[in-house]
Write an enzyme that holds these catalytic residues in place. Structure first.
Site, PDB file in Angstrom:
ATOM      1  CB  CYS A 120      -0.930   0.014   1.208  1.00 14.00           C
ATOM      2  SG  CYS A 120      -2.235   1.259   1.060  1.00 14.00           S
ATOM      3  CB  CYS A 130      -4.305   3.940  -0.192  1.00 17.05           C
ATOM      4  SG  CYS A 130      -4.704   3.776   1.564  1.00 17.05           S
ATOM      5  CE  LYS A 195      -7.654  -1.142   4.287  1.00 17.77           C
ATOM      6  NZ  LYS A 195      -6.247  -0.846   4.030  1.00 17.77           N
ATOM      7  NE  ARG A 205      -6.507   4.868   8.774  1.00 19.39           N
ATOM      8  CZ  ARG A 205      -7.679   5.221   8.301  1.00 19.39           C
ATOM      9  NH1 ARG A 205      -8.196   6.399   8.631  1.00 19.39           N
ATOM     10  NH2 ARG A 205      -8.338   4.424   7.475  1.00 19.39           N
ATOM     11  NE  ARG A 217      -6.407   4.911   4.773  1.00 21.47           N
ATOM     12  CZ  ARG A 217      -5.402   5.796   4.793  1.00 21.47           C
ATOM     13  NH1 ARG A 217      -5.348   6.751   3.880  1.00 21.47           N
ATOM     14  NH2 ARG A 217      -4.464   5.723   5.726  1.00 21.47           N
ATOM     15  CD  GLU A 233     -13.995  -4.052  -4.383  1.00 17.85           C
ATOM     16  OE1 GLU A 233     -13.059  -4.638  -4.964  1.00 17.85           O
ATOM     17  OE2 GLU A 233     -14.092  -2.806  -4.355  1.00 17.85           O
ATOM     18  CE  LYS A 248      -7.256  -3.660   7.409  1.00 12.71           C
ATOM     19  NZ  LYS A 248      -6.181  -3.011   6.744  1.00 12.71           N
ATOM     20  CB  SER A 274      -5.058  -1.604  15.037  1.00 11.31           C
ATOM     21  OG  SER A 274      -5.821  -0.703  14.257  1.00 11.31           O
TER      22      SER A 274
HETATM   23  C1  PBG Z   1      -2.987   0.243   4.788  1.00 14.15           C
HETATM   24  C2  PBG Z   1      -3.555  -0.586   5.863  1.00 14.15           C
HETATM   25  C3  PBG Z   1      -4.365  -0.226   6.957  1.00 14.15           C
HETATM   26  C4  PBG Z   1      -4.499  -1.368   7.738  1.00 14.15           C
HETATM   27  C5  PBG Z   1      -3.834  -2.384   7.089  1.00 14.15           C
HETATM   28  N1  PBG Z   1      -3.272  -1.893   5.931  1.00 14.15           N
HETATM   29  C6  PBG Z   1      -4.887   1.090   7.380  1.00 14.15           C
HETATM   30  C7  PBG Z   1      -5.829   1.842   6.559  1.00 14.15           C
HETATM   31  O1  PBG Z   1      -6.344   1.381   5.539  1.00 14.15           O
HETATM   32  O2  PBG Z   1      -6.029   2.993   6.926  1.00 14.15           O
HETATM   33  C8  PBG Z   1      -5.230  -1.460   9.059  1.00 14.15           C
HETATM   34  C9  PBG Z   1      -4.819  -2.577   9.941  1.00 14.15           C
HETATM   35  C10 PBG Z   1      -5.282  -2.453  11.340  1.00 14.15           C
HETATM   36  O3  PBG Z   1      -6.046  -1.547  11.717  1.00 14.15           O
HETATM   37  O4  PBG Z   1      -4.858  -3.297  12.146  1.00 14.15           O
HETATM   38  N2  PBG Z   1      -3.796   0.668   3.819  1.00 14.15           N
END
Ligand code: PBG
Length: 330
Positions: A120, A130, A195, A205, A217, A233, A248, A274
């Protein structure tokens, strides 16, 4: 036959009987442990909102990964924190960027550990989006070329799985084409297919220093209210050559995991993100919940929903409990 001939409680009375009829068995083979790589030596920078997680320099990252591997975790997912950010996110696809450095170090330390590389731009761009911008919008088609370059650079460094998380249209096809052209036709792609534009990414982040500097986003990640769209998707990504599709976040999207699994019958990954990790950690620190039991219940729920593979910051803790066989006491 109903009650009293049928009594559902009969099989719940004895621990060994409960174990025998358990439908979902969490296994360490399913776990992927996400790690944050930063430049330097001997660096471990704790992440406040993700207790137990840290930004790690390649040497420390290798130690952490080896510890996970010793516990039986088969794979790590790498995220990179670059030295410099610029509008094009150039360290994302630099041969001497943080990811290739970390991958090589890991492969030296532990060749059998699977290395998944997240692809990414948001950790690498100064604006935190991104992809490359045109005006205030992410330029989809211009970004594809950058993502494909990153994928090839990571594969060349030794990454076993390429995992694009950017949500640009057409990226799986673009990355697959470039991987094949560079001789990596046997390197699989795990697409972050469904996602969502989720508030559960907040702590990540902070960890990856990747918050967008303006806007959000929602112009490329999915609307949390949509489910049919997740199937579209996944279908597109599979057509373009994805080997594994990911949903996700996981906890608020278990129905999506189940629909994708049922519809396509392909390997499905789910990312226990997270914010989901932080919620459990925070409540446990206050003594409000039992951390281990809530963690295992969560991971089991994700597996029960249909995930073959689970990415989780709890991977090491879960592996410890799975090894002890303490699932039965859940
Ligand atoms: C990057 C990405 C993100 C996460 C994984 N890859 C953050 C986002 O899209 O802002 C999040 C993973 C997590 O919250 O544990 N694009």
């Amino acid at each position: 036959m109903g009650f009293p001939q049928t009594r559902m409680r009969r099989l719940r009375r004895l621990p060994h009987l409960r174990d025998m009829v358990r439908e979902t068995r969490l296994s360490m083979d399913q776990l992927v442990y996400p790690l944050f790589a930063c430049h330097g030596k001997g660096v471990r920078r704790e992440i406040d909102s993700m207790p137990g997680c840290a930004q790690l320099s390649p040497d420390r990252l290798a130690e952490e990964a080896c510890e996970a591997a010793d516990l039986g975790v088969p794979a790590v997912m790498l995220f990179g924190i670059p030295k410099h950010k610029d509008p094009q996110g150039s360290e994302a696809y630099a041969e001497d960027g943080i990811i290739p450095i970390a991958v090589r170090e890991l492969k030296r330390a532990r060749p059998d550990l699977l290395v998944w590389a997240d692809v990414c731009m948001c950790e690498y761009t100064s604006h935190g989006h991104c992809g490359a911008l045109r005006g205030e919008e992410v330029d989809n088609d211009a970004t594809l070329e950058l993502l494909a370059r990153a994928g090839v650079v990571y594969a060349r460094a030794g990454a076993d799985v390429i995992a694009p998380s950017d949500m640009m249209d057409g990226r799986i096809g673009a990355i697959r084409r470039e991987l094949d052209r560079a001789g990596f036709e046997s390197t699989p792609i795990c697409s972050y297919a469904a996602k969502y534009a989720s508030a559960f990414y907040g702590p990540f982040r902070e960890a990856a220093e990747s918050a967008p500097q303006f806007g959000d986003r929602r112009g490329y990640q999915m609307d949390p209210a949509n489910s049919d769209e997740a199937l579209r998707e996944a279908a597109l990504d599979l057509e373009e050559g994805a080997d594994i599709v990911m949903v996700k976040p996981a906890m608020a999207y278990m129905d999506i995991i189940r629909r994708v699994k049922d519809r396509f019958g392909v390997p499905v990954a789910a990312y226990n993100v997270s914010g989901e990790y932080a919620l459990i950690k925070a409540a446990a620190q206050r003594g409000w919940i039992d951390e281990q039991r809530v963690m295992m219940e969560t991971l089991t729920g994700i597996a029960r929903a249909g995930a073959d593979i689970i990415l989780s910051y709890f991977a090491k803790d879960a592996a410890r409990l799975i090894r002890k066989g303490s699932l039965g006491s859940m």
